[in-house]
Write a protein that holds these residues in place. Structure first.
Motif, PDB file in Angstrom:
ATOM      1  N   VAL A  82       0.842  -1.199   0.000  1.00 52.25           N
ATOM      2  CA  VAL A  82       0.000   0.000   0.000  1.00 52.25           C
ATOM      3  C   VAL A  82       0.878   1.250   0.000  1.00 52.25           C
ATOM      4  CG1 VAL A  82      -1.670   1.327   1.361  1.00 52.25           C
ATOM      5  CG2 VAL A  82      -2.001  -1.128   1.020  1.00 52.25           C
ATOM      6  N   ILE A  83       1.930   1.240   0.793  1.00 48.88           N
ATOM      7  CA  ILE A  83       2.856   2.382   0.815  1.00 48.88           C
ATOM      8  C   ILE A  83       3.513   2.537  -0.552  1.00 48.88           C
ATOM      9  CG2 ILE A  83       5.043   3.233   1.773  1.00 48.88           C
ATOM     10  CD1 ILE A  83       4.100   2.014   4.485  1.00 48.88           C
ATOM     11  N   THR A  84       3.924   1.436  -1.161  1.00 48.14           N
ATOM     12  CA  THR A  84       4.542   1.481  -2.489  1.00 48.14           C
ATOM     13  C   THR A  84       3.606   2.123  -3.503  1.00 48.14           C
ATOM     14  OG1 THR A  84       5.914  -0.465  -2.112  1.00 48.14           O
ATOM     15  CG2 THR A  84       5.434   0.064  -4.394  1.00 48.14           C
ATOM     16  N   LEU A  85       2.362   1.697  -3.539  1.00 47.78           N
ATOM     17  CA  LEU A  85       1.434   2.247  -4.519  1.00 47.78           C
ATOM     18  C   LEU A  85       1.081   3.702  -4.219  1.00 47.78           C
ATOM     19  CD1 LEU A  85      -0.763  -0.862  -5.185  1.00 47.78           C
ATOM     20  CD2 LEU A  85       0.776   0.278  -6.776  1.00 47.78           C
ATOM     21  N   THR A  86       1.057   4.066  -2.953  1.00 45.09           N
ATOM     22  CA  THR A  86       0.803   5.464  -2.599  1.00 45.09           C
ATOM     23  C   THR A  86       1.949   6.346  -3.069  1.00 45.09           C
ATOM     24  OG1 THR A  86      -0.493   4.782  -0.671  1.00 45.09           O
ATOM     25  CG2 THR A  86       0.328   7.036  -0.681  1.00 45.09           C
ATOM     26  N   ILE A  87       3.181   5.940  -2.751  1.00 45.55           N
ATOM     27  CA  ILE A  87       4.365   6.692  -3.182  1.00 45.55           C
ATOM     28  C   ILE A  87       4.428   6.745  -4.707  1.00 45.55           C
ATOM     29  CG2 ILE A  87       6.906   6.724  -3.206  1.00 45.55           C
ATOM     30  CD1 ILE A  87       5.817   7.465  -0.478  1.00 45.55           C
ATOM     31  N   PHE A  88       4.168   5.610  -5.347  1.00 44.12           N
ATOM     32  CA  PHE A  88       4.207   5.551  -6.806  1.00 44.12           C
ATOM     33  C   PHE A  88       3.176   6.498  -7.423  1.00 44.12           C
ATOM     34  CE2 PHE A  88       2.642   3.845 -10.835  1.00 44.12           C
ATOM     35  CZ  PHE A  88       3.809   3.883 -11.568  1.00 44.12           C
ATOM     36  N   THR A  89       1.986   6.544  -6.851  1.00 44.58           N
ATOM     37  CA  THR A  89       0.934   7.425  -7.368  1.00 44.58           C
ATOM     38  C   THR A  89       1.347   8.888  -7.257  1.00 44.58           C
ATOM     39  OG1 THR A  89      -0.766   5.815  -6.799  1.00 44.58           O
ATOM     40  CG2 THR A  89      -1.493   8.092  -7.122  1.00 44.58           C
ATOM     41  N   ILE A  90       1.864   9.264  -6.105  1.00 45.96           N
ATOM     42  CA  ILE A  90       2.330  10.643  -5.921  1.00 45.96           C
ATOM     43  C   ILE A  90       3.449  10.950  -6.915  1.00 45.96           C
ATOM     44  CG2 ILE A  90       3.496  12.228  -4.319  1.00 45.96           C
ATOM     45  CD1 ILE A  90       1.957  10.674  -2.054  1.00 45.96           C
ATOM     46  N   PHE A  91       4.409  10.050  -7.021  1.00 44.70           N
ATOM     47  CA  PHE A  91       5.539  10.206  -7.948  1.00 44.70           C
ATOM     48  C   PHE A  91       5.040  10.388  -9.388  1.00 44.70           C
ATOM     49  CE2 PHE A  91       8.571   8.227 -10.882  1.00 44.70           C
ATOM     50  CZ  PHE A  91       9.734   8.917 -10.584  1.00 44.70           C
ATOM     51  N   THR A  92       4.109   9.541  -9.788  1.00 45.04           N
ATOM     52  CA  THR A  92       3.599   9.572 -11.156  1.00 45.04           C
ATOM     53  C   THR A  92       2.894  10.889 -11.463  1.00 45.04           C
ATOM     54  OG1 THR A  92       3.346   7.174 -11.169  1.00 45.04           O
ATOM     55  CG2 THR A  92       2.094   8.391 -12.800  1.00 45.04           C
ATOM     56  N   VAL A  93       2.054  11.330 -10.549  1.00 45.11           N
ATOM     57  CA  VAL A  93       1.300  12.569 -10.776  1.00 45.11           C
ATOM     58  C   VAL A  93       2.226  13.786 -10.768  1.00 45.11           C
ATOM     59  CG1 VAL A  93      -0.469  14.080  -9.772  1.00 45.11           C
ATOM     60  CG2 VAL A  93      -0.868  11.622  -9.922  1.00 45.11           C
ATOM     61  N   VAL A  94       3.241  13.785  -9.900  1.00 45.79           N
ATOM     62  CA  VAL A  94       4.133  14.939  -9.771  1.00 45.79           C
ATOM     63  C   VAL A  94       5.165  14.980 -10.902  1.00 45.79           C
ATOM     64  CG1 VAL A  94       5.928  16.003  -8.329  1.00 45.79           C
ATOM     65  CG2 VAL A  94       3.812  15.181  -7.289  1.00 45.79           C
ATOM     66  N   PHE A  95       5.800  13.848 -11.207  1.00 47.84           N
ATOM     67  CA  PHE A  95       6.909  13.834 -12.164  1.00 47.84           C
ATOM     68  C   PHE A  95       6.517  13.488 -13.593  1.00 47.84           C
ATOM     69  CE2 PHE A  95       9.124  13.386  -8.117  1.00 47.84           C
ATOM     70  CZ  PHE A  95      10.073  14.376  -8.260  1.00 47.84           C
ATOM     71  N   PHE A  96       5.429  12.784 -13.771  1.00 44.21           N
ATOM     72  CA  PHE A  96       4.970  12.413 -15.109  1.00 44.21           C
ATOM     73  C   PHE A  96       3.612  13.054 -15.342  1.00 44.21           C
ATOM     74  CE2 PHE A  96       8.064   9.219 -14.085  1.00 44.21           C
ATOM     75  CZ  PHE A  96       8.718   8.986 -15.282  1.00 44.21           C
ATOM     76  N   LYS A  97       3.632  14.235 -15.875  1.00 47.79           N
ATOM     77  CA  LYS A  97       2.408  15.028 -16.048  1.00 47.79           C
ATOM     78  C   LYS A  97       1.438  14.397 -17.055  1.00 47.79           C
ATOM     79  CE  LYS A  97       4.125  18.393 -13.522  1.00 47.79           C
ATOM     80  NZ  LYS A  97       3.940  18.387 -12.129  1.00 47.79           N
ATOM     81  N   THR A  98       1.901  13.445 -17.847  1.00 50.92           N
ATOM     82  CA  THR A  98       1.038  12.822 -18.847  1.00 50.92           C
ATOM     83  C   THR A  98       0.118  11.768 -18.244  1.00 50.92           C
ATOM     84  OG1 THR A  98       2.735  11.182 -19.368  1.00 50.92           O
ATOM     85  CG2 THR A  98       2.706  13.194 -20.696  1.00 50.92           C
ATOM     86  N   GLU A  99       0.422  11.324 -17.036  1.00 48.71           N
ATOM     87  CA  GLU A  99      -0.399  10.313 -16.374  1.00 48.71           C
ATOM     88  C   GLU A  99      -1.519  10.997 -15.590  1.00 48.71           C
ATOM     89  OE1 GLU A  99       0.100   6.906 -16.549  1.00 48.71           O
ATOM     90  OE2 GLU A  99       1.762   7.262 -17.920  1.00 48.71           O
ATOM     91  N   THR A 100      -2.711  10.433 -15.643  1.00 53.55           N
ATOM     92  CA  THR A 100      -3.822  10.981 -14.883  1.00 53.55           C
ATOM     93  C   THR A 100      -4.478   9.878 -14.057  1.00 53.55           C
ATOM     94  OG1 THR A 100      -5.348  10.617 -16.720  1.00 53.55           O
ATOM     95  CG2 THR A 100      -4.333  12.787 -16.587  1.00 53.55           C
ATOM     96  N   LEU A 101      -4.996  10.264 -12.920  1.00 55.24           N
ATOM     97  CA  LEU A 101      -5.737   9.318 -12.087  1.00 55.24           C
ATOM     98  C   LEU A 101      -7.165   9.235 -12.594  1.00 55.24           C
ATOM     99  CD1 LEU A 101      -4.455  10.268  -8.535  1.00 55.24           C
ATOM    100  CD2 LEU A 101      -3.923   8.217  -9.841  1.00 55.24           C
ATOM    101  N   ARG A 102      -7.643   8.001 -12.720  1.00 61.04           N
ATOM    102  CA  ARG A 102      -9.005   7.783 -13.203  1.00 61.04           C
ATOM    103  C   ARG A 102      -9.788   6.997 -12.156  1.00 61.04           C
ATOM    104  NH1 ARG A 102      -5.841   6.171 -17.697  1.00 61.04           N
ATOM    105  NH2 ARG A 102      -6.540   4.042 -17.367  1.00 61.04           N
TER     106      ARG A 102
END
Length: 122
Positions: A82-102
């Protein structure tokens, strides 16, 4: 105190792990890093991953009930995921602007929260 230490160490560990596994994908946008060969990128990632292990191993040793910690092995693993996916989600949204949460991502996260509930249920 052991529970909080374990969680904080896992957060640190997973932050380094995420940068080691996915940070190099941004190298093509950093001056001086854009032409690095794959072996060099692997070595850089291993160097970052070393710090991940420096936090992960103590987190598991401190947190594991077999060593006097508050968590079973299953609880440690689910918490780490759960911590891994939380960190990964934050990382993805902050550093990879092309990814969006759906919506499907939020439904998946809800399933993870349910997994934590059931793993920690006595």
């Amino acid at each position: 105190m052991k529970a909080l230490s374990t969680i904080l160490l896992l957060i640190m560990s997973n932050t380094f792990m995420t940068f080691a596994w996915y940070g190099h994908l941004k190298f093509s946008q950093i001056k001086g890093f854009e032409k690095l060969s794959l072996p060099i990128i692997i070595l850089i990632s291993w160097g970052i991953a070393l710090f991940e292990y420096c936090f992960q191993v103590p987190a598991n040793r401190i947190g594991f009930s077999g060593n006097g910690g508050p968590f079973s092995l299953m609880q440690l693993k689910v918490m780490q995921e759960v911590i891994t996916l939380t960190i990964f989600t934050i990382f993805t949204v902050v550093f990879f602007k092309t990814e969006t949460l759906r919506l499907n991502h939020f439904i998946g996260f809800l399933c993870l929260i349910l997994a934590v509930f059931f793993i920690f249920k006595k």
